[in-house]
Design a protein around this motif. Sequence first.
Motif, PDB file in Angstrom:
ATOM      1  N   ASN A 166      34.499  39.315  49.378  1.00  0.00           N
ATOM      2  CA  ASN A 166      35.414  40.147  49.529  1.00  0.00           C
ATOM      3  C   ASN A 166      36.113  40.635  48.682  1.00  0.00           C
ATOM      4  O   ASN A 166      37.014  40.949  48.659  1.00  0.00           O
ATOM      5  CB  ASN A 166      35.805  38.517  50.218  1.00  0.00           C
ATOM      6  CG  ASN A 166      36.013  38.007  49.242  1.00  0.00           C
ATOM      7  OD1 ASN A 166      35.798  38.015  48.237  1.00  0.00           O
ATOM      8  ND2 ASN A 166      36.025  36.924  49.168  1.00  0.00           N
ATOM      9  N   GLY A 167      35.471  40.561  47.288  1.00  0.00           N
ATOM     10  CA  GLY A 167      36.593  41.188  46.640  1.00  0.00           C
ATOM     11  C   GLY A 167      37.582  40.112  45.627  1.00  0.00           C
ATOM     12  O   GLY A 167      37.646  41.051  45.011  1.00  0.00           O
ATOM     13  N   LEU A 423      45.331  32.405  48.874  1.00  0.00           N
ATOM     14  CA  LEU A 423      45.153  33.398  48.175  1.00  0.00           C
ATOM     15  C   LEU A 423      44.082  34.160  49.969  1.00  0.00           C
ATOM     16  O   LEU A 423      43.221  33.557  49.889  1.00  0.00           O
ATOM     17  CB  LEU A 423      44.090  33.311  47.210  1.00  0.00           C
ATOM     18  CG  LEU A 423      43.229  33.932  46.560  1.00  0.00           C
ATOM     19  CD1 LEU A 423      44.034  35.439  46.227  1.00  0.00           C
ATOM     20  CD2 LEU A 423      41.777  33.694  46.166  1.00  0.00           C
ATOM     21  N   ILE A 424      44.617  35.069  49.936  1.00  0.00           N
ATOM     22  CA  ILE A 424      44.532  36.321  51.399  1.00  0.00           C
ATOM     23  C   ILE A 424      43.084  36.176  50.707  1.00  0.00           C
ATOM     24  O   ILE A 424      42.690  36.743  50.189  1.00  0.00           O
ATOM     25  CB  ILE A 424      44.511  36.802  51.383  1.00  0.00           C
ATOM     26  CG1 ILE A 424      46.465  36.686  51.606  1.00  0.00           C
ATOM     27  CG2 ILE A 424      44.244  37.755  52.822  1.00  0.00           C
ATOM     28  CD1 ILE A 424      46.866  38.166  52.569  1.00  0.00           C
ATOM     29  N   TRP A 435      45.438  36.394  58.766  1.00  0.00           N
ATOM     30  CA  TRP A 435      45.040  36.546  57.515  1.00  0.00           C
ATOM     31  C   TRP A 435      44.160  35.090  57.056  1.00  0.00           C
ATOM     32  O   TRP A 435      44.558  33.795  57.946  1.00  0.00           O
ATOM     33  CB  TRP A 435      45.404  37.225  56.084  1.00  0.00           C
ATOM     34  CG  TRP A 435      45.841  37.822  56.360  1.00  0.00           C
ATOM     35  CD1 TRP A 435      47.391  38.341  56.165  1.00  0.00           C
ATOM     36  CD2 TRP A 435      45.184  39.060  55.702  1.00  0.00           C
ATOM     37  NE1 TRP A 435      47.299  40.003  56.295  1.00  0.00           N
ATOM     38  CE2 TRP A 435      45.803  40.385  56.041  1.00  0.00           C
ATOM     39  CE3 TRP A 435      43.483  39.149  56.176  1.00  0.00           C
ATOM     40  CZ2 TRP A 435      45.377  41.917  55.573  1.00  0.00           C
ATOM     41  CZ3 TRP A 435      43.204  40.603  55.703  1.00  0.00           C
ATOM     42  CH2 TRP A 435      43.605  41.995  55.862  1.00  0.00           C
ATOM     43  N   MET A 436      43.139  34.956  56.554  1.00  0.00           N
ATOM     44  CA  MET A 436      42.210  33.743  56.941  1.00  0.00           C
ATOM     45  C   MET A 436      42.964  33.629  54.663  1.00  0.00           C
ATOM     46  O   MET A 436      42.225  34.651  54.289  1.00  0.00           O
ATOM     47  CB  MET A 436      41.131  33.196  56.966  1.00  0.00           C
ATOM     48  CG  MET A 436      40.369  32.225  56.102  1.00  0.00           C
ATOM     49  SD  MET A 436      39.071  32.727  54.460  1.00  0.00           S
ATOM     50  CE  MET A 436      39.094  30.796  54.237  1.00  0.00           C
ATOM     51  N   GLY A 437      43.428  32.530  54.393  1.00  0.00           N
ATOM     52  CA  GLY A 437      43.249  32.305  52.426  1.00  0.00           C
ATOM     53  C   GLY A 437      43.347  30.992  52.371  1.00  0.00           C
ATOM     54  O   GLY A 437      42.563  30.308  53.620  1.00  0.00           O
ATOM     55  N   TYR A 452      50.802  42.372  54.919  1.00  0.00           N
ATOM     56  CA  TYR A 452      49.908  41.941  53.046  1.00  0.00           C
ATOM     57  C   TYR A 452      48.930  41.724  52.934  1.00  0.00           C
ATOM     58  O   TYR A 452      48.256  42.383  54.273  1.00  0.00           O
ATOM     59  CB  TYR A 452      49.702  39.781  53.035  1.00  0.00           C
ATOM     60  CG  TYR A 452      51.735  39.674  53.250  1.00  0.00           C
ATOM     61  CD1 TYR A 452      52.020  39.892  52.100  1.00  0.00           C
ATOM     62  CD2 TYR A 452      52.512  39.238  54.224  1.00  0.00           C
ATOM     63  CE1 TYR A 452      53.502  39.374  51.689  1.00  0.00           C
ATOM     64  CE2 TYR A 452      53.663  38.266  54.054  1.00  0.00           C
ATOM     65  CZ  TYR A 452      53.933  38.454  53.177  1.00  0.00           C
ATOM     66  OH  TYR A 452      55.162  37.920  53.019  1.00  0.00           O
ATOM     67  N   ASN A 453      48.203  41.867  52.023  1.00  0.00           N
ATOM     68  CA  ASN A 453      46.890  42.063  51.895  1.00  0.00           C
ATOM     69  C   ASN A 453      45.319  41.396  51.466  1.00  0.00           C
ATOM     70  O   ASN A 453      46.194  40.540  50.477  1.00  0.00           O
ATOM     71  CB  ASN A 453      46.626  44.045  51.060  1.00  0.00           C
ATOM     72  CG  ASN A 453      47.262  45.228  52.085  1.00  0.00           C
ATOM     73  OD1 ASN A 453      46.765  45.094  53.156  1.00  0.00           O
ATOM     74  ND2 ASN A 453      48.405  45.873  51.154  1.00  0.00           N
ATOM     75  N   VAL A 454      44.311  41.874  51.556  1.00  0.00           N
ATOM     76  CA  VAL A 454      43.386  40.488  51.083  1.00  0.00           C
ATOM     77  C   VAL A 454      43.731  40.934  49.780  1.00  0.00           C
ATOM     78  O   VAL A 454      43.675  41.738  48.731  1.00  0.00           O
ATOM     79  CB  VAL A 454      42.009  41.008  51.343  1.00  0.00           C
ATOM     80  CG1 VAL A 454      40.985  40.246  50.391  1.00  0.00           C
ATOM     81  CG2 VAL A 454      41.504  41.735  52.733  1.00  0.00           C
TER      82      VAL A 454
END
Length: 481
Positions: A166-167, A423-424, A435-437, A452-454
Amino acid sequence: MEKVIDESQQGSTLSLEKNENNGRKLYIESYGCQMNFSDSEIVASILAKEGFNTTQNLNDADLVLVNTCSIREKAEQTVRKRLEKFNAVKRTKPNMKVGVLGCMAERLKSKFLEEEKIVDMVVGPDAYKDLPNLIQEIDEGRNAVNVILSKDETYGDVAPVRLNSNGVSAFVSITRGCDNMCTFCVVPFTRGRERSRDPQSILEEVNDLWERGFKEITLLGQNVDSYLWYGGGLKKNFDQASEMQKATSVNFAGLLELVAQAQPKMRIRFSTSNPQDMTLDVIEAMAKHRNICKYIHLPVQSGSNRILKAMNRLHTREEYFELIDDIRKIIPDCAISQDMITGFPTETEEDHQDTLSLMEYVKYDFGFMFAYSERPGTLAERKMEDDVPETTKKRRLQEIIEVQQKHSHYRTQQHLGKTEEVLIEGASKKSEAHWMGRNSQNTVVVFPKEHYNVGDFVNVKINECTSATLIGEAVGYSENN
Ligand code: SAM
């Protein structure tokens, strides 16, 4: 109902960015623990230099590799079914080659080649650097096998490619093998004796991951707390090291400090801890550094002193409670998870009740629970009768799963109303709009995406929960961004 570590990942195929200069196609499937998934990244890195691109289509592959797990019989059966499938494809594509990697390769060695004749190549977990030679052998029409276990191989000099990443989060392997000799476990036989990786190469990998945008690493080993670097070599030979080597050695608490300081914004996790090796200095290092996540996976396997002894777990139930109390005292908000086995040979109802009462004491956040599976070559298989009926094992398993679900729900409820850093990692599986984090305690958190972003660290107010998931809303970036 049996829970398996990273269930969603089992059997997943790995894909790498295409290199236009590479002409051959590799299909690689992985099973088992995180270590195996991490090893597949090392294998892909080695083969990318040998002219291979990855493919997710089995029918396209020139080389099919399956990285295998031997931990329970069921894991091996799954791989056997896949090998049957690969062989069916091979009948229509005679040039396609099939190789078995990992723990089953090590356990069954040349049996795959000689008796079953279902694969072309068998490679144990310490022999991946030999893959270029082994592939040349099979290209020339010969079978190839290398299952030699090593005293010092840690793949410290191979930069793993990050497969299906997922980087955001990545595994970093720090030890290989295991010296514990738990009587139920096949790992010491399939992965060899324990050795630690040079801290310098670990730091270089962590720094490189940060440069490439990763925000979280998990330090991996069968027994991370036993990490000990003294210049290379097996852990069991430490007492033969020179005075200088001993004086400059690095233990796990020392390694945690080094990594935490090297990248203060990077989240650091680790897995797996063995209670007998976890020391106070590790817990104190966790408390000292905010970037070390407040979560410990601390398998106990049983709550009965008699069974712990028969399993060769080198601690008692009382010592385990002491460790839990120390963790709670030093890090009050630390999440703790377990691995548990039901139906180990001779386990009585009383032993089972001890396991249930241990669970009531700890109230674990998560759990991975298994029915005992007898493994060939282990001490339990050689010396003990697998005498607990399957129905009893399964019934006890069901009972501990139910208790765990109750405790998981109790634990998620403790987060309600709090604002926690998340943390996403990616989109929620259930909703594209969310989002999932994970929070520091490793609990999954789901919240509306907004802007928000990954890879962002976001403060999320927790409003609702199930036994496995926290549901909330973002209130802003965290200071870690
Ligand atoms: N050393 C690591 C650990 O302690 O997690 C890895 C061991 S294994 C991959 C993970 C879990 O599998 C163990 O903790 C244990 O609960 C379970 N396990 C190992 N051998 C087993 C067996 N023979 N039958 C059932 N479960 C087993």
